[in-house]
Design a protein around this motif. Structure first.
Motif, PDB file in Angstrom:
ATOM      1  N   GLU A  47       0.843  -1.194   0.000  1.00  0.00           N
ATOM      2  CA  GLU A  47       0.000   0.000   0.000  1.00  0.00           C
ATOM      3  C   GLU A  47       0.876   1.241   0.000  1.00  0.00           C
ATOM      4  OE1 GLU A  47      -3.908   0.753   2.180  1.00  0.00           O
ATOM      5  OE2 GLU A  47      -2.472   1.656   3.581  1.00  0.00           O
ATOM      6  N   VAL A  48       0.609   2.158  -0.913  1.00  0.00           N
ATOM      7  CA  VAL A  48       1.293   3.443  -0.957  1.00  0.00           C
ATOM      8  C   VAL A  48       0.540   4.401  -0.037  1.00  0.00           C
ATOM      9  CG1 VAL A  48       1.938   5.397  -2.420  1.00  0.00           C
ATOM     10  CG2 VAL A  48       2.120   3.051  -3.305  1.00  0.00           C
ATOM     11  N   HIS A  49       1.253   4.987   0.917  1.00  0.00           N
ATOM     12  CA  HIS A  49       0.617   5.867   1.905  1.00  0.00           C
ATOM     13  C   HIS A  49       0.530   7.286   1.355  1.00  0.00           C
ATOM     14  CE1 HIS A  49      -0.957   7.351   5.516  1.00  0.00           C
ATOM     15  NE2 HIS A  49       0.019   7.100   6.377  1.00  0.00           N
ATOM     16  N   GLY A  50      -0.690   7.676   0.958  1.00  0.00           N
ATOM     17  CA  GLY A  50      -0.910   9.017   0.438  1.00  0.00           C
ATOM     18  C   GLY A  50      -1.862   9.825   1.301  1.00  0.00           C
ATOM     19  N   ALA A  51      -1.948   9.467   2.586  1.00  0.00           N
ATOM     20  CA  ALA A  51      -2.943  10.076   3.471  1.00  0.00           C
ATOM     21  C   ALA A  51      -2.306  10.734   4.686  1.00  0.00           C
ATOM     22  CB  ALA A  51      -3.940   9.004   3.921  1.00  0.00           C
TER      23      ALA A  51
END
Length: 359
Positions: free
Chosen positions: A179-183
């Motif tokens: 999962e790419v953390h964009g939050a």
């Protein structure tokens, strides 16, 4: 069978149920020495307990792609091979319990170099193993955080490469989902939002420019990640600002872009990028954001945010508001939530043989 306990297949990875563990930082890794950033006995016990409890997918806490990408000196990382070997025993154990192991790859950006949350979470300096944070613009998160060093275009490219290198290591370490953390106000989120991105070059200004870094990271990760395994993207659907921030309309638009770039599921959360905002929390308060993305795009979604009750979780999935639920604090309180909920709803989860008397 209860909808909550039906399997979900993304690409060629089948997750046995829709009860998933959301990333939650433990701030329990070594802060210096050869094992810096490597998981230890605490992490094995922590994740292992939720796997034996029947959780279908466990996404490990924010795992930094570089030392300066950590939220705190005590975060996990995947920037060297020592960390890979330490993760292997965790992924092996999770798989043995029938749980799919996932990892969240992250860079904290301007919110890096802080103390552990139970010690206040304040920014720290070199005397406490801290460092100078980086960001898209020289704009501090709040009055107590330092002004970050503005990233050059060359340095942005290096961070994109670090995400790709971490994804390669994640595969070697045995993870099946990345999962790419964009939050939550971390680096990718900082680029997305006009609240924190004041750049005037190709990485700032327009929607297309502000999303450029995120899509470059996604492309780099997708290129090195196996085609048969899914890539998730975690997003804050809104900054909760009335003006000048990232909005749910932006999120729906961006979900289409992410789908086109090979993202397989959008993990929908909110907030974290603007200090001092009022967030109207309550049971399932973020679910409507996930539901809107699911209704207006072809991208599967997970929902998170004060999901605690069996009937509540079942309704979210059965009504098509989300494809899965991400549990956080409830799994800290009760590692066997999935197994207990399956019993309540008439579903099934794998029970480890030594726990056969609990059935």
């Amino acid at each position: 069978m209860s909808t909550l306990f039906q399997p979900l297949t993304l690409r060629e990875t089948t997750i046995p149920n829709r009860v998933w563990m959301t990333p939650m930082c433990q701030y329990s890794a070594e802060s210096e020495g050869p094992l810096t950033g490597a998981p230890n006995d605490w992490h094995l016990a922590h994740y292992g307990a939720r796997a034996t409890g029947g959780t279908g997918l466990i996404v490990t806490e924010a795992t930094a792609v570089s030392p300066e990408g950590r939220i705190s000196p005590y975060d996990l990382g995947l920037w060297n091979d020592t960390q890979v070997e330490a993760f292997r025993r965790i992924t092996r154990f999770l798989v043995a319990q029938g749980t799919v192991p996932g990892v969240q790859l992250a860079h904290a950006g301007r919110k890096a170099s802080t103390e552990r949350t139970w010690k206040g979470g304040a920014p720290i300096g070199p005397e406490a193993h801290g460092w100078q944070p980086l960001g898209p613009s020289p704009v501090a998160f709040d009055a107590r955080h330092p002004v970050p060093t503005e990233l050059t275009v060359e340095r942005i490219g290096e961070i994109v490469a670090q995400f790709a290198a971490a994804a390669r290591r994640a595969h070697t370490a045995g993870f099946e989902v990345v999962e790419v953390h964009g939050a939550h106000g971390y680096l990718i989120n900082q680029f997305l939002s006009p609240h924190s991105n004041h750049r005037t070059d190709a990485y700032g200004g327009s929607y297309e420019n502000r999303t450029r870094f995120a899509l470059e990271v996604v492309d780099a990760v997708r290129e090195v990640w196996p085609d048969d395994k899914p890539v998730f993207f975690r997003i804050s659907a809104t900054d909760w600002l009335t003006d000048g921030g990232w909005t749910v309309d932006d999120t729906v638009r961006f979900a289409h872009d992410l789908h086109a770039h090979g993202i397989d599921l959008l993990d929908v959360s909110t907030g974290g990028n603007a200090a001092g905002v009022t967030i109207p929390t309550g049971p399932g308060y973020q679910v409507p954001f996930a539901a809107r993305v699911k209704a207006e795009t072809r991208l599967p979604v997970s929902a998170v945010g004060l999901i605690t009750e069996a009937g509540q979780a079942q309704k979210i999935v059965a009504n098509g508001e989300a494809d899965a639920v991400m549990l956080g604090r409830e799994l800290l309180r009760n590692p066997s939530w999935a197994r207990q909920t399956a019993r309540e709803l008439g579903g099934e989860v794998r029970v480890p043989d030594p726990y056969h008397r609990s059935v």
